[in-house]
Design an enzyme around this catalytic site. Structure first.
Site, PDB file in Angstrom:
ATOM      1  N   ARG A   1      -3.215 -12.421   0.317  1.00 39.26           N
ATOM      2  CA  ARG A   1      -4.222 -12.184  -0.719  1.00 39.26           C
ATOM      3  C   ARG A   1      -3.939 -13.090  -1.916  1.00 39.26           C
ATOM      4  O   ARG A   1      -2.794 -13.471  -2.160  1.00 39.26           O
ATOM      5  CB  ARG A   1      -4.197 -10.714  -1.180  1.00 39.26           C
ATOM      6  CG  ARG A   1      -4.402  -9.687  -0.069  1.00 39.26           C
ATOM      7  CD  ARG A   1      -5.775  -9.769   0.554  1.00 39.26           C
ATOM      8  NE  ARG A   1      -6.830  -9.528  -0.419  1.00 39.26           N
ATOM      9  CZ  ARG A   1      -7.223  -8.293  -0.798  1.00 39.26           C
ATOM     10  NH1 ARG A   1      -6.636  -7.229  -0.292  1.00 39.26           N
ATOM     11  NH2 ARG A   1      -8.194  -8.157  -1.666  1.00 39.26           N
TER      12      ARG A   1
ATOM     13  N   ASN B   1      -4.934  -5.403  -4.533  1.00 41.65           N
ATOM     14  CA  ASN B   1      -4.778  -6.689  -5.187  1.00 41.65           C
ATOM     15  C   ASN B   1      -5.043  -6.641  -6.691  1.00 41.65           C
ATOM     16  O   ASN B   1      -4.373  -7.322  -7.468  1.00 41.65           O
ATOM     17  CB  ASN B   1      -5.712  -7.708  -4.523  1.00 41.65           C
ATOM     18  CG  ASN B   1      -5.180  -9.120  -4.617  1.00 41.65           C
ATOM     19  OD1 ASN B   1      -3.984  -9.327  -4.740  1.00 41.65           O
ATOM     20  ND2 ASN B   1      -6.074 -10.091  -4.566  1.00 41.65           N
TER      21      ASN B   1
ATOM     22  N   PRO C   1     -11.136  -1.638  -0.885  1.00 39.32           N
ATOM     23  CA  PRO C   1     -11.117  -0.544  -1.861  1.00 39.32           C
ATOM     24  C   PRO C   1      -9.689  -0.066  -2.116  1.00 39.32           C
ATOM     25  O   PRO C   1      -8.881   0.039  -1.191  1.00 39.32           O
ATOM     26  CB  PRO C   1     -11.955   0.544  -1.178  1.00 39.32           C
ATOM     27  CG  PRO C   1     -12.814  -0.185  -0.206  1.00 39.32           C
ATOM     28  CD  PRO C   1     -12.000  -1.352   0.260  1.00 39.32           C
ATOM     29  N   GLU C   2      -9.389   0.210  -3.378  1.00 34.84           N
ATOM     30  CA  GLU C   2      -8.050   0.681  -3.730  1.00 34.84           C
ATOM     31  C   GLU C   2      -8.044   2.198  -3.865  1.00 34.84           C
ATOM     32  O   GLU C   2      -9.076   2.863  -3.686  1.00 34.84           O
ATOM     33  CB  GLU C   2      -7.579  -0.041  -4.990  1.00 34.84           C
ATOM     34  CG  GLU C   2      -7.637  -1.549  -4.794  1.00 34.84           C
ATOM     35  CD  GLU C   2      -6.833  -2.361  -5.783  1.00 34.84           C
ATOM     36  OE1 GLU C   2      -5.874  -1.851  -6.370  1.00 34.84           O
ATOM     37  OE2 GLU C   2      -7.160  -3.551  -5.960  1.00 34.84           O
TER      38      GLU C   2
ATOM     39  N   LYS D   1      -4.948   4.581   0.603  1.00 36.13           N
ATOM     40  CA  LYS D   1      -6.219   4.023   1.060  1.00 36.13           C
ATOM     41  C   LYS D   1      -6.758   4.744   2.298  1.00 36.13           C
ATOM     42  O   LYS D   1      -7.650   4.219   2.978  1.00 36.13           O
ATOM     43  CB  LYS D   1      -6.046   2.531   1.354  1.00 36.13           C
ATOM     44  CG  LYS D   1      -5.592   1.722   0.134  1.00 36.13           C
ATOM     45  CD  LYS D   1      -5.432   0.257   0.459  1.00 36.13           C
ATOM     46  CE  LYS D   1      -4.967  -0.525  -0.755  1.00 36.13           C
ATOM     47  NZ  LYS D   1      -4.850  -1.981  -0.494  1.00 36.13           N
TER      48      LYS D   1
ATOM     49  N   ARG E   1       4.361   7.417   7.028  1.00 38.24           N
ATOM     50  CA  ARG E   1       4.534   5.961   6.948  1.00 38.24           C
ATOM     51  C   ARG E   1       4.222   5.415   5.558  1.00 38.24           C
ATOM     52  O   ARG E   1       4.462   4.230   5.299  1.00 38.24           O
ATOM     53  CB  ARG E   1       3.618   5.265   7.967  1.00 38.24           C
ATOM     54  CG  ARG E   1       3.876   5.608   9.414  1.00 38.24           C
ATOM     55  CD  ARG E   1       3.224   4.589  10.332  1.00 38.24           C
ATOM     56  NE  ARG E   1       1.775   4.524  10.185  1.00 38.24           N
ATOM     57  CZ  ARG E   1       0.911   5.182  10.952  1.00 38.24           C
ATOM     58  NH1 ARG E   1       1.363   5.983  11.914  1.00 38.24           N
ATOM     59  NH2 ARG E   1      -0.398   5.054  10.776  1.00 38.24           N
TER      60      ARG E   1
END
Length: 270
Positions: free
Chosen positions: A259, A167, A2-3, A52, A125
């Protein structure tokens, strides 16, 4: 995986369903028993997302979830079904209308309880998230990209550079701006990046609204009126071997940072 737009929607849905009321938290599978016991019966203050990552705040503690490749939430109203299989975590509570609500989490890469300083360390981060108002200028992301010789297609997948892009958005945003995914980051100019960032904000906000990723313009679709069908939603993503919607060249694919990368060799010439 999931984005960012999916996590943003999840945060909003969980906020509406559970915030401001006590939540019964359990771990039928048993892998989250200690965390569930710590949160069980406490009032949920708010749910937020960044990139995410999903954060459900219970007082001074926060439930941190990263769905990874296989994590999913399911939700419903009334009495939840009997727990089955690898059910990592279940929430139950009184909904805003007084009827019961529930949500189940399965397969997440991360499901843990963090303190406020630990949440800050996770956020530190991450690069800027196009869906977060305070980070929408994208300047930090471009500074990191412009300082790197790494291919921009790889940099866009690095969550320390840009949070929430996966992706699909990687492939589609590079195509929309005719940028080769193999171009070194330091060769992406500030004006080029500013246009890409602004477009990404628009596309991801549309993803939140629609609940799906649609990146094609109406004039480039088979059906130019009405909502985009599945076959018309993307320019290059998962269209290997099909003709480019703009020039007719076959869409290519290869692995990049683990990916499948999709691009048009003509429109996005190196």
């Amino acid at each position: 995986m999931p984005e960012g737009h999916t996590l943003f929607r999840l945060a909003r849905e969980q906020q509406e369903a559970f915030a401001g009321r006590p939540v019964h938290v359990t771990s039928p599978q048993g892998r989250f028993t200690a965390g569930a016991e710590l949160l069980d019966g406490r009032c949920l203050d708010r749910v937020t997302s960044y990139g995410k990552h999903l954060f459900a705040h219970f007082g001074g503690d926060a439930l941190h979830v990263h769905l990874g490749l296989y994590g999913t939430y399911t939700a419903g109203t009334g009495t939840p079904p009997p727990p089955r299989g690898a059910l990592r975590m279940r929430w139950e509570g009184p909904g805003p209308d007084g009827h019961g609500v529930w949500t189940d989490l399965r397969g997440a890469t991360v499901c843990e309880v963090l303190t406020a300083p630990e949440v800050d360390r996770v956020l530190d981060r991450l690069g800027p998230d196009p869906l977060r108002a305070r980070s929408r200028d994208g300047a930090l992301a471009h500074r990191r990209i412009a300082a790197s010789r790494t291919a921009v297609g790889a940099l866009l997948m690095d969550q320390s550079v840009l949070a929430g892009v996966g992706n699909v958005y990687r492939a589609e945003i590079l195509f929309r701006h005719r940028i080769s995914p193999f171009r070194p980051g330091r060769e992406v100019g500030p004006e080029e990046w500013a246009a890409l960032w602004a477009d990404l904000v628009v596309l991801m906000r549309a993803g939140v609204r629609l609940g799906r990723i649609v990146t094609t313009r109406p004039e480039d679709r088979t059906r130019r009126r009405g909502p985009a069908g599945r076959e018309d939603a993307h320019y290059v993503y998962r269209r290997t071997g099909l003709p480019c919607r703009i020039c007719g060249t076959e869409v290519a694919t290869r692995d990049m940072v683990g990916r499948n990368l999709y691009w048009c060799p003509a429109c996005q010439a190196a």
